[in-house]
Each structure stands twice: as structure tokens, then as C-alpha cells.
Design a protein around this motif. Structure first.
Motif, PDB file in Angstrom:
ATOM      1  N   PRO A   1       0.822  -1.223   0.000  1.00  0.00           N
ATOM      2  CA  PRO A   1       0.000   0.000   0.000  1.00  0.00           C
ATOM      3  C   PRO A   1       0.848   1.262   0.000  1.00  0.00           C
ATOM      4  CG  PRO A   1       0.070  -0.961   2.192  1.00  0.00           C
ATOM      5  CD  PRO A   1       0.760  -1.944   1.283  1.00  0.00           C
ATOM      6  N   THR A   2       0.208   2.366  -0.344  1.00  0.00           N
ATOM      7  CA  THR A   2       0.839   3.686  -0.265  1.00  0.00           C
ATOM      8  C   THR A   2       0.152   4.472   0.851  1.00  0.00           C
ATOM      9  OG1 THR A   2       1.338   3.703  -2.630  1.00  0.00           O
ATOM     10  CG2 THR A   2       1.365   5.821  -1.497  1.00  0.00           C
ATOM     11  N   ILE A   3       0.933   4.964   1.815  1.00  0.00           N
ATOM     12  CA  ILE A   3       0.368   5.733   2.920  1.00  0.00           C
ATOM     13  C   ILE A   3       1.131   7.049   3.049  1.00  0.00           C
ATOM     14  CG2 ILE A   3      -0.130   3.551   4.106  1.00  0.00           C
ATOM     15  CD1 ILE A   3       1.931   4.635   6.259  1.00  0.00           C
ATOM     16  N   TRP A   4       0.536   7.999   3.775  1.00  0.00           N
ATOM     17  CA  TRP A   4       1.271   9.232   4.046  1.00  0.00           C
ATOM     18  C   TRP A   4       1.438   9.431   5.543  1.00  0.00           C
ATOM     19  CZ3 TRP A   4      -4.084  10.248   3.436  1.00  0.00           C
ATOM     20  CH2 TRP A   4      -4.663  11.074   4.409  1.00  0.00           C
ATOM     21  N   LEU A   5       2.501  10.156   5.889  1.00  0.00           N
ATOM     22  CA  LEU A   5       2.764  10.625   7.239  1.00  0.00           C
ATOM     23  C   LEU A   5       2.856  12.137   7.163  1.00  0.00           C
ATOM     24  CD1 LEU A   5       5.713   8.203   8.207  1.00  0.00           C
ATOM     25  CD2 LEU A   5       3.261   7.807   8.529  1.00  0.00           C
ATOM     26  N   SER A   6       2.113  12.844   7.999  1.00  0.00           N
ATOM     27  CA  SER A   6       2.131  14.312   7.947  1.00  0.00           C
ATOM     28  C   SER A   6       2.196  14.904   9.344  1.00  0.00           C
ATOM     29  CB  SER A   6       0.894  14.846   7.209  1.00  0.00           C
ATOM     30  OG  SER A   6      -0.311  14.393   7.810  1.00  0.00           O
ATOM     31  N   ALA A   7       2.841  16.051   9.435  1.00  0.00           N
ATOM     32  CA  ALA A   7       2.943  16.764  10.708  1.00  0.00           C
ATOM     33  C   ALA A   7       2.937  18.258  10.448  1.00  0.00           C
ATOM     34  CB  ALA A   7       4.213  16.358  11.453  1.00  0.00           C
ATOM     35  N   ALA A   8       2.785  19.009  11.529  1.00  0.00           N
ATOM     36  CA  ALA A   8       2.812  20.478  11.496  1.00  0.00           C
ATOM     37  C   ALA A   8       1.772  21.065  10.553  1.00  0.00           C
ATOM     38  CB  ALA A   8       4.216  20.994  11.157  1.00  0.00           C
ATOM     39  N   LEU A   9       0.563  20.468  10.494  1.00  0.00           N
ATOM     40  CA  LEU A   9      -0.545  21.183   9.873  1.00  0.00           C
ATOM     41  C   LEU A   9      -0.772  22.480  10.639  1.00  0.00           C
ATOM     42  CD1 LEU A   9      -1.274  18.380   8.441  1.00  0.00           C
ATOM     43  CD2 LEU A   9      -3.626  19.208   8.558  1.00  0.00           C
ATOM     44  N   HIS A  10      -0.602  22.392  11.952  1.00  0.00           N
ATOM     45  CA  HIS A  10      -0.506  23.585  12.789  1.00  0.00           C
ATOM     46  C   HIS A  10       0.989  23.829  12.993  1.00  0.00           C
ATOM     47  CE1 HIS A  10      -4.670  22.215  14.230  1.00  0.00           C
ATOM     48  NE2 HIS A  10      -4.836  23.256  13.435  1.00  0.00           N
TER      49      HIS A  10
ATOM     50  N   ILE B   1     -13.524  10.898   0.618  1.00  0.00           N
ATOM     51  CA  ILE B   1     -13.110  10.173  -0.592  1.00  0.00           C
ATOM     52  C   ILE B   1     -12.648   8.754  -0.240  1.00  0.00           C
ATOM     53  CG2 ILE B   1     -12.571  12.234  -1.924  1.00  0.00           C
ATOM     54  CD1 ILE B   1      -9.636  11.862  -1.255  1.00  0.00           C
ATOM     55  N   GLY B   2     -13.066   8.294   0.943  1.00  0.00           N
ATOM     56  CA  GLY B   2     -12.858   6.900   1.312  1.00  0.00           C
ATOM     57  C   GLY B   2     -11.483   6.565   1.843  1.00  0.00           C
ATOM     58  N   ILE B   3     -10.744   7.554   2.344  1.00  0.00           N
ATOM     59  CA  ILE B   3      -9.396   7.292   2.852  1.00  0.00           C
ATOM     60  C   ILE B   3      -9.371   7.547   4.360  1.00  0.00           C
ATOM     61  CG2 ILE B   3      -6.959   7.903   2.685  1.00  0.00           C
ATOM     62  CD1 ILE B   3      -7.563   8.907  -0.167  1.00  0.00           C
ATOM     63  N   PRO B   4      -9.198   6.503   5.177  1.00  0.00           N
ATOM     64  CA  PRO B   4      -9.179   6.696   6.627  1.00  0.00           C
ATOM     65  C   PRO B   4      -7.894   7.362   7.100  1.00  0.00           C
ATOM     66  CG  PRO B   4      -8.759   4.394   6.089  1.00  0.00           C
ATOM     67  CD  PRO B   4      -9.079   5.081   4.799  1.00  0.00           C
ATOM     68  N   VAL B   5      -8.027   8.144   8.170  1.00  0.00           N
ATOM     69  CA  VAL B   5      -6.890   8.865   8.755  1.00  0.00           C
ATOM     70  C   VAL B   5      -6.882   8.613  10.256  1.00  0.00           C
ATOM     71  CG1 VAL B   5      -5.753  11.093   9.085  1.00  0.00           C
ATOM     72  CG2 VAL B   5      -7.094  10.665   7.015  1.00  0.00           C
TER      73      VAL B   5
ATOM     74  N   SER C   1      -3.818   5.219   0.468  1.00  0.00           N
ATOM     75  CA  SER C   1      -4.960   4.464   0.968  1.00  0.00           C
ATOM     76  C   SER C   1      -5.150   4.645   2.473  1.00  0.00           C
ATOM     77  CB  SER C   1      -4.792   2.972   0.657  1.00  0.00           C
ATOM     78  OG  SER C   1      -3.600   2.466   1.244  1.00  0.00           O
ATOM     79  N   PHE C   2      -4.198   5.339   3.122  1.00  0.00           N
ATOM     80  CA  PHE C   2      -4.292   5.547   4.576  1.00  0.00           C
ATOM     81  C   PHE C   2      -3.335   6.662   4.962  1.00  0.00           C
ATOM     82  CE2 PHE C   2      -2.799   4.564   8.939  1.00  0.00           C
ATOM     83  CZ  PHE C   2      -4.014   4.663   9.600  1.00  0.00           C
ATOM     84  N   GLY C   3      -3.688   7.394   6.038  1.00  0.00           N
ATOM     85  CA  GLY C   3      -2.817   8.476   6.488  1.00  0.00           C
ATOM     86  C   GLY C   3      -2.664   8.510   7.994  1.00  0.00           C
ATOM     87  N   LEU C   4      -1.465   8.892   8.445  1.00  0.00           N
ATOM     88  CA  LEU C   4      -1.178   9.153   9.852  1.00  0.00           C
ATOM     89  C   LEU C   4      -0.802  10.619   9.978  1.00  0.00           C
ATOM     90  CD1 LEU C   4       0.937   6.107  11.120  1.00  0.00           C
ATOM     91  CD2 LEU C   4      -1.057   7.072  12.266  1.00  0.00           C
TER      92      LEU C   4
END
Length: 325
Positions: free
Chosen positions: A52-61, A196-200, A140-143
Motif C-alpha cells: 500500500p501507499t500511505i502518508w505521514l504528515s505533521a505540522a498542519l498547525h 473520498i474513502g481514505i481513513p486517517v 490508501s491511509f494516512g497518519l
């Protein structure tokens, strides 16, 4: 790991990333008034094995920086030659707020209330749109990593739609000290992705504008456990941790008067109904008023400011779920 099919080259931001390699790709966002280019820096880790392809993201704030260090440590722990699938890691989404130590963008908009955004909208809307089209739509998923707001600290915890089977499974696999069901807020990344069907899954821990070692360690090991549950990395060599305390709701206990606050509890502590969680008095300690727990629960956050006004939130108490996880 045995690949299920032949891994493919991955094209991102005009760059081609071969299987078993990683590459930092900078996507242009805007220019500052000085004409300095602001870019969305993304580390693309293309595993040698399909997955699968997932993303990791931080500092939206922009002032919530624990996740920046969590992502750095996670990337350091992963070898693309052993990875199954792909990771799109964006340690700093709100570059503008990150540069100024602010939660917000220069126009005072909250990026995490601006999704899914628009390529013709405000700066926040355009950045949200860019993140949705370049990152979220390819996964397909995000943290997503956060901290408490200004003047507060959080026990490391995961939040999300725990009624969603995949989200619940990964929340428990993460093994943060606590897991809290959370409703979707209008304009949030999590709401836009779920549409859009992608759980976070959200990770919350620590306070803004500082690194908290305990929170960072919890975030790193939890992320690796989640990747292992997705069969993207091996589960071996991960430290053992206690199972997550599953919560069913939470509430803030508020100051019954203004004054000097003295806390008697700490995050992660289980307390009983009637427990004295804090004392509020004047500067001499006179005329004290007790803040008592109206029910048993787990302390999942508290204020860091000893100066409080009437009605201010002082302790965040989670109600432990009666049913087992």
C-alpha cells in the motif's frame, strides 16, 4: 518479505523514484514577500516490494512540532529495500506557521479547517488543495501528527473514527497509551480524506513548540507498529508496550473561579470519582477551591498555565470504555 507482485517505479512531483530507493521532492507552494520560494518537502520512500501507499504528515498547525521529529525517526528506521509499499512523508505541511512558530497561516486561517481547499481560494485553501491532490489522493491511509493547543499538553493518544473497522484496528495496533473516538470536524484533513474513502488516524501528544521525548518515542514505535500491521515492515525488534486504554468519550474539567492553579494529577493517571485534581486559590494560597473529578477516568491532558480564569479548561478526563478492545 516476499513480494506479491513486481514493484513499480513511482513518479511524484516530476521525479521518478525507483523501487528500493527514496528521494526528497520539493513541490512549489508560493513565494514569501521577499520572493523566497516556499515548498512542500516530501520524502518519497518507494519500497522494493509491492504494497500500500500511505502518508505521514505533521505540522498542519505550524507550532505542533513533535510530529516533525517523529517522522524523521521513522524514516531513519526504515530501509526502502525492506519496505513493502510506499510512504509519502511530509514533516512540515504548514511551512508558513512553522517558520514563525504559529499555529496559523499568515492570514490567521487554520489550515486544518480549510480542507479540501481550492486552487483558486485563500492561501490556506490552496495549500489544502495541493496536499489533497498531491498526497492524499495517491494514498490508501494516512497518519497525521499533532500536539495539544497553546498552553496545554496531551498524553500520547490516537484519535479517529473507531467505528471504522480499519481505523480501529490500526488505532489498537499503534498501542498509544490511549485511543479516543473523535467526530470529524468541518474542514479538517480527516473529514476531507474520509469523504473520498481514505481513513486517517490522528496522533496527539505533548505540547506545542517543544520536543517531548516520551511523546516522540510513543509516536515512532506506534507508527512502526502500524506499518507492521499493514505488513509494510517487519514487526520484530519493536519494544513491548502496554495495550491501549480504549476511551469512549472525554470532557474538560473547568475552573470554578479565577486564581492560581495547582494541579494534583498528571497525564496518564487513572483517577476515581471525587478525586481532587487541582486547587485554585489566591497568590497566598487563601480561599482555596477544589476541582474534583465528577466521574472516574484517565487524565489525557491538562493546562500548563497556572494562571486561570473562571471557566477555563484545566484537566482533560477520558471515560474508559466498559467493553474490552
Amino acid at each position: 518479505m516476499t513480494p506479491s507482485r513486481t514493484p513499480a517505479e513511482f513518479e511524484f512531483g516530476g521525479r521518478k523514484v525507483a523501487p528500493g530507493t527514496q528521494c526528497k521532492v520539493d513541490i512549489p507552494v508560493s513565494r514569501l514577500p521577499t520572493q523566497t520560494l516556499v515548498e512542500l518537502s516530501t520524502m518519497v520512500v518507494n519500497g522494493a516490494h509491492a504494497g500500500p501507499t500511505i502518508w505521514l504528515s505533521a505540522a498542519l498547525h505550524g507550532d505542533e512540532i513533535n510530529g516533525v521529529e517523529i517522522i524523521r525517526n521513522v524514516l531513519e528506521a526504515i530501509d526502502p529495500k525492506d519496505l513493502r509499499g510506499r510512504i509519502l512523508a511530509v514533516p512540515v505541511v504548514n511551512v508558513f506557521g512553522f517558520l514563525t512558530g504559529s499555529r496559523y497561516l499568515p492570514d490567521r486561517r487554520d489550515l486544518n479547517r480549510s480542507f479540501p481547499g481550492s486552487n483558486r481560494g485563500s492561501l490556506a485553501g490552496r495549500l489544502a488543495h495541493l496536499f489533497m491532490t498531491e498526497i492524499v489522493a495517491r494514498c490508501s491511509f494516512g497518519l497525521d501528527f499533532h500536539t495539544a493547543g497553546a498552553g496545554r499538553t496531551n498524553l500520547p493518544q490516537v484519535r479517529g473514527d473507531l467505528g471504522h473497522p480499519k481505523t480501529r484496528r490500526l488505532a489498537l495496533a499503534f498501542r498509544a497509551p490511549a485511543a479516543l473516538p473523535a467526530t470529524e470536524r468541518d474542514g479538517s484533513l480527516r473529514e476531507a480524506a474520509s469523504r473520498i474513502g481514505i481513513p486517517v488516524l490522528l496522533f496527539e501528544g505533548g505540547a506545542p513548540r517543544r520536543f517531548d521525548p516520551e511523546t516522540i518515542q510513543s509516536g515512532v514505535t506506534g507508527t512502526l507498529r502500524t506499518l507492521a500491521d499493514l505488513r509494510m515492515v517487519k514487526a520484530s525488534r519493536l519494544p513491548r508496550t502496554r495495550e491501549t486504554v480504549l476511551l469512549e468519550s472525554s470532557k474538560w474539567l473547568r475552573a470554578p473561579r479565577g486564581g492560581i492553579l495547582r494541579l494534583h494529577v498528571k497525564s496518564g493517571q487513572h483517577i476515581e470519582r471525587g478525586a481532587e485534581v487541582a486547587t485554585i486559590a489566591d497568590v497566598f494560597g487563601d480561599d482555596p477551591v477544589m476541582v474534583k473529578a465528577p466521574s472516574p477516568g484517565l487524565v489525557i491532558g491538562h493546562t500548563l498555565d497556572p494562571l486561570v480564569n473562571l471557566g477555563e479548561a484545566v484537566v482533560h478526563l477520558g471515560k474508559v470504555a466498559s467493553a474490552p478492545a
